[in-house]
Design a protein around this motif. Structure first.
Motif, PDB file in Angstrom:
ATOM      1  N   ASP A  70       0.844  -1.198   0.000  1.00 45.48           N
ATOM      2  CA  ASP A  70       0.000   0.000   0.000  1.00 45.48           C
ATOM      3  C   ASP A  70       0.879   1.247   0.000  1.00 45.48           C
ATOM      4  O   ASP A  70       2.084   1.177   0.264  1.00 45.48           O
ATOM      5  CB  ASP A  70      -0.914   0.025   1.229  1.00 45.48           C
ATOM      6  CG  ASP A  70      -1.916  -1.110   1.243  1.00 45.48           C
ATOM      7  OD1 ASP A  70      -2.196  -1.696   0.176  1.00 45.48           O
ATOM      8  OD2 ASP A  70      -2.443  -1.400   2.337  1.00 45.48           O
ATOM      9  N   CYS A 105       1.131  -6.759   2.082  1.00 43.28           N
ATOM     10  CA  CYS A 105       0.153  -7.836   2.299  1.00 43.28           C
ATOM     11  C   CYS A 105       0.336  -8.927   1.259  1.00 43.28           C
ATOM     12  O   CYS A 105       0.771  -8.673   0.138  1.00 43.28           O
ATOM     13  CB  CYS A 105      -1.272  -7.304   2.194  1.00 43.28           C
ATOM     14  SG  CYS A 105      -1.710  -6.156   3.497  1.00 43.28           S
ATOM     15  N   PRO A 132      -5.419  -8.995  -6.178  1.00 43.14           N
ATOM     16  CA  PRO A 132      -6.079  -7.764  -5.727  1.00 43.14           C
ATOM     17  C   PRO A 132      -6.076  -6.692  -6.819  1.00 43.14           C
ATOM     18  O   PRO A 132      -5.392  -6.831  -7.839  1.00 43.14           O
ATOM     19  CB  PRO A 132      -5.207  -7.324  -4.550  1.00 43.14           C
ATOM     20  CG  PRO A 132      -3.830  -7.762  -4.957  1.00 43.14           C
ATOM     21  CD  PRO A 132      -4.040  -9.076  -5.679  1.00 43.14           C
ATOM     22  N   SER A 184      -6.443   0.505  -5.548  1.00 41.94           N
ATOM     23  CA  SER A 184      -7.386   1.601  -5.369  1.00 41.94           C
ATOM     24  C   SER A 184      -6.596   2.888  -5.141  1.00 41.94           C
ATOM     25  O   SER A 184      -6.052   3.107  -4.057  1.00 41.94           O
ATOM     26  CB  SER A 184      -8.300   1.349  -4.175  1.00 41.94           C
ATOM     27  OG  SER A 184      -9.040   2.511  -3.869  1.00 41.94           O
ATOM     28  N   TRP A 234      -8.252   5.081  -2.274  1.00 41.63           N
ATOM     29  CA  TRP A 234      -7.945   4.708  -0.878  1.00 41.63           C
ATOM     30  C   TRP A 234      -6.460   4.483  -0.650  1.00 41.63           C
ATOM     31  O   TRP A 234      -6.025   4.281   0.477  1.00 41.63           O
ATOM     32  CB  TRP A 234      -8.720   3.456  -0.485  1.00 41.63           C
ATOM     33  CG  TRP A 234     -10.198   3.653  -0.585  1.00 41.63           C
ATOM     34  CD1 TRP A 234     -11.030   3.170  -1.550  1.00 41.63           C
ATOM     35  CD2 TRP A 234     -11.028   4.410   0.292  1.00 41.63           C
ATOM     36  NE1 TRP A 234     -12.318   3.572  -1.328  1.00 41.63           N
ATOM     37  CE2 TRP A 234     -12.347   4.346  -0.198  1.00 41.63           C
ATOM     38  CE3 TRP A 234     -10.785   5.156   1.441  1.00 41.63           C
ATOM     39  CZ2 TRP A 234     -13.408   4.986   0.418  1.00 41.63           C
ATOM     40  CZ3 TRP A 234     -11.856   5.787   2.054  1.00 41.63           C
ATOM     41  CH2 TRP A 234     -13.146   5.692   1.549  1.00 41.63           C
ATOM     42  N   ILE A 288      -4.646   1.874  -1.429  1.00 41.34           N
ATOM     43  CA  ILE A 288      -4.399   0.515  -0.959  1.00 41.34           C
ATOM     44  C   ILE A 288      -4.666  -0.467  -2.099  1.00 41.34           C
ATOM     45  O   ILE A 288      -5.302  -0.138  -3.094  1.00 41.34           O
ATOM     46  CB  ILE A 288      -5.308   0.125   0.236  1.00 41.34           C
ATOM     47  CG1 ILE A 288      -6.785   0.160  -0.181  1.00 41.34           C
ATOM     48  CG2 ILE A 288      -5.033   0.988   1.450  1.00 41.34           C
ATOM     49  CD1 ILE A 288      -7.732  -0.443   0.845  1.00 41.34           C
ATOM     50  N   TRP A 289      -4.167  -1.683  -1.920  1.00 42.16           N
ATOM     51  CA  TRP A 289      -4.551  -2.801  -2.762  1.00 42.16           C
ATOM     52  C   TRP A 289      -5.680  -3.502  -2.020  1.00 42.16           C
ATOM     53  O   TRP A 289      -5.619  -3.674  -0.805  1.00 42.16           O
ATOM     54  CB  TRP A 289      -3.378  -3.746  -2.956  1.00 42.16           C
ATOM     55  CG  TRP A 289      -2.323  -3.197  -3.862  1.00 42.16           C
ATOM     56  CD1 TRP A 289      -1.292  -2.391  -3.495  1.00 42.16           C
ATOM     57  CD2 TRP A 289      -2.217  -3.395  -5.265  1.00 42.16           C
ATOM     58  NE1 TRP A 289      -0.534  -2.077  -4.601  1.00 42.16           N
ATOM     59  CE2 TRP A 289      -1.084  -2.687  -5.696  1.00 42.16           C
ATOM     60  CE3 TRP A 289      -2.953  -4.110  -6.199  1.00 42.16           C
ATOM     61  CZ2 TRP A 289      -0.673  -2.676  -7.025  1.00 42.16           C
ATOM     62  CZ3 TRP A 289      -2.538  -4.098  -7.517  1.00 42.16           C
ATOM     63  CH2 TRP A 289      -1.413  -3.378  -7.925  1.00 42.16           C
ATOM     64  N   GLN A 290      -6.710  -3.902  -2.748  1.00 40.05           N
ATOM     65  CA  GLN A 290      -7.828  -4.556  -2.082  1.00 40.05           C
ATOM     66  C   GLN A 290      -8.299  -5.766  -2.871  1.00 40.05           C
ATOM     67  O   GLN A 290      -8.174  -5.834  -4.091  1.00 40.05           O
ATOM     68  CB  GLN A 290      -8.971  -3.581  -1.841  1.00 40.05           C
ATOM     69  CG  GLN A 290      -9.491  -2.892  -3.065  1.00 40.05           C
ATOM     70  CD  GLN A 290     -10.438  -1.767  -2.725  1.00 40.05           C
ATOM     71  OE1 GLN A 290     -10.239  -0.646  -3.174  1.00 40.05           O
ATOM     72  NE2 GLN A 290     -11.447  -2.025  -1.943  1.00 40.05           N
ATOM     73  N   SER A 291      -8.834  -6.698  -2.123  1.00 35.99           N
ATOM     74  CA  SER A 291      -9.324  -7.935  -2.704  1.00 35.99           C
ATOM     75  C   SER A 291     -10.598  -7.688  -3.493  1.00 35.99           C
ATOM     76  O   SER A 291     -11.408  -6.842  -3.141  1.00 35.99           O
ATOM     77  CB  SER A 291      -9.593  -8.942  -1.581  1.00 35.99           C
ATOM     78  OG  SER A 291     -10.147 -10.104  -2.121  1.00 35.99           O
ATOM     79  N   ARG A 292     -10.763  -8.439  -4.566  1.00 37.32           N
ATOM     80  CA  ARG A 292     -12.013  -8.400  -5.321  1.00 37.32           C
ATOM     81  C   ARG A 292     -12.999  -9.424  -4.758  1.00 37.32           C
ATOM     82  O   ARG A 292     -14.131  -9.480  -5.174  1.00 37.32           O
ATOM     83  CB  ARG A 292     -11.751  -8.717  -6.790  1.00 37.32           C
ATOM     84  CG  ARG A 292     -11.004  -7.608  -7.484  1.00 37.32           C
ATOM     85  CD  ARG A 292     -10.908  -7.890  -8.939  1.00 37.32           C
ATOM     86  NE  ARG A 292      -9.627  -8.562  -9.189  1.00 37.32           N
ATOM     87  CZ  ARG A 292      -9.206  -8.899 -10.392  1.00 37.32           C
ATOM     88  NH1 ARG A 292      -9.946  -8.685 -11.437  1.00 37.32           N
ATOM     89  NH2 ARG A 292      -8.039  -9.465 -10.543  1.00 37.32           N
ATOM     90  N   TYR A 320      -6.535 -11.831   2.711  1.00 37.49           N
ATOM     91  CA  TYR A 320      -5.157 -11.348   2.751  1.00 37.49           C
ATOM     92  C   TYR A 320      -4.637 -11.375   4.190  1.00 37.49           C
ATOM     93  O   TYR A 320      -5.394 -11.456   5.147  1.00 37.49           O
ATOM     94  CB  TYR A 320      -5.066  -9.917   2.225  1.00 37.49           C
ATOM     95  CG  TYR A 320      -5.681  -8.904   3.157  1.00 37.49           C
ATOM     96  CD1 TYR A 320      -4.898  -8.232   4.091  1.00 37.49           C
ATOM     97  CD2 TYR A 320      -7.051  -8.657   3.141  1.00 37.49           C
ATOM     98  CE1 TYR A 320      -5.462  -7.313   4.961  1.00 37.49           C
ATOM     99  CE2 TYR A 320      -7.617  -7.743   4.014  1.00 37.49           C
ATOM    100  CZ  TYR A 320      -6.824  -7.082   4.911  1.00 37.49           C
ATOM    101  OH  TYR A 320      -7.381  -6.200   5.797  1.00 37.49           O
TER     102      TYR A 320
END
Length: 66
Positions: free
Chosen positions: A6, A12, A18, A21, A24, A26-30, A37
């Motif tokens: 991030d 993570c 991922p 974003s 935000w 950050i990297w986020q899960s779909r 994570y």
């Protein structure tokens, strides 16, 4: 599995790929699973940067006892 960092430096590992974003920062899960994570020690994978366009794909390997 995938490793991503991030913008704040949090590192993570994700079970599924991922998405980044920029809103935000950050990297986020779909995936909607609550724990797709886990956070890692931020000193690991110094080559993985927030600026990367894609997460880094990694493989978890179990070593056999010798």
């Amino acid at each position: 599995m995938y490793v991503a960092r991030d913008k704040d430096g949090t590192l993570c590992v994700f079970f599924n790929k991922p998405v980044k974003s920029d809103i935000w920062e950050i990297w986020q899960s779909r995936i909607d699973y609550p724990r797709d994570y886990f956070k890692l020690d931020s000193s690991l994978f110094p080559e993985v940067k927030w600026e990367d366009e894609e997460p880094t794909e990694v493989e978890l390997v179990k070593k056999e006892k010798v």
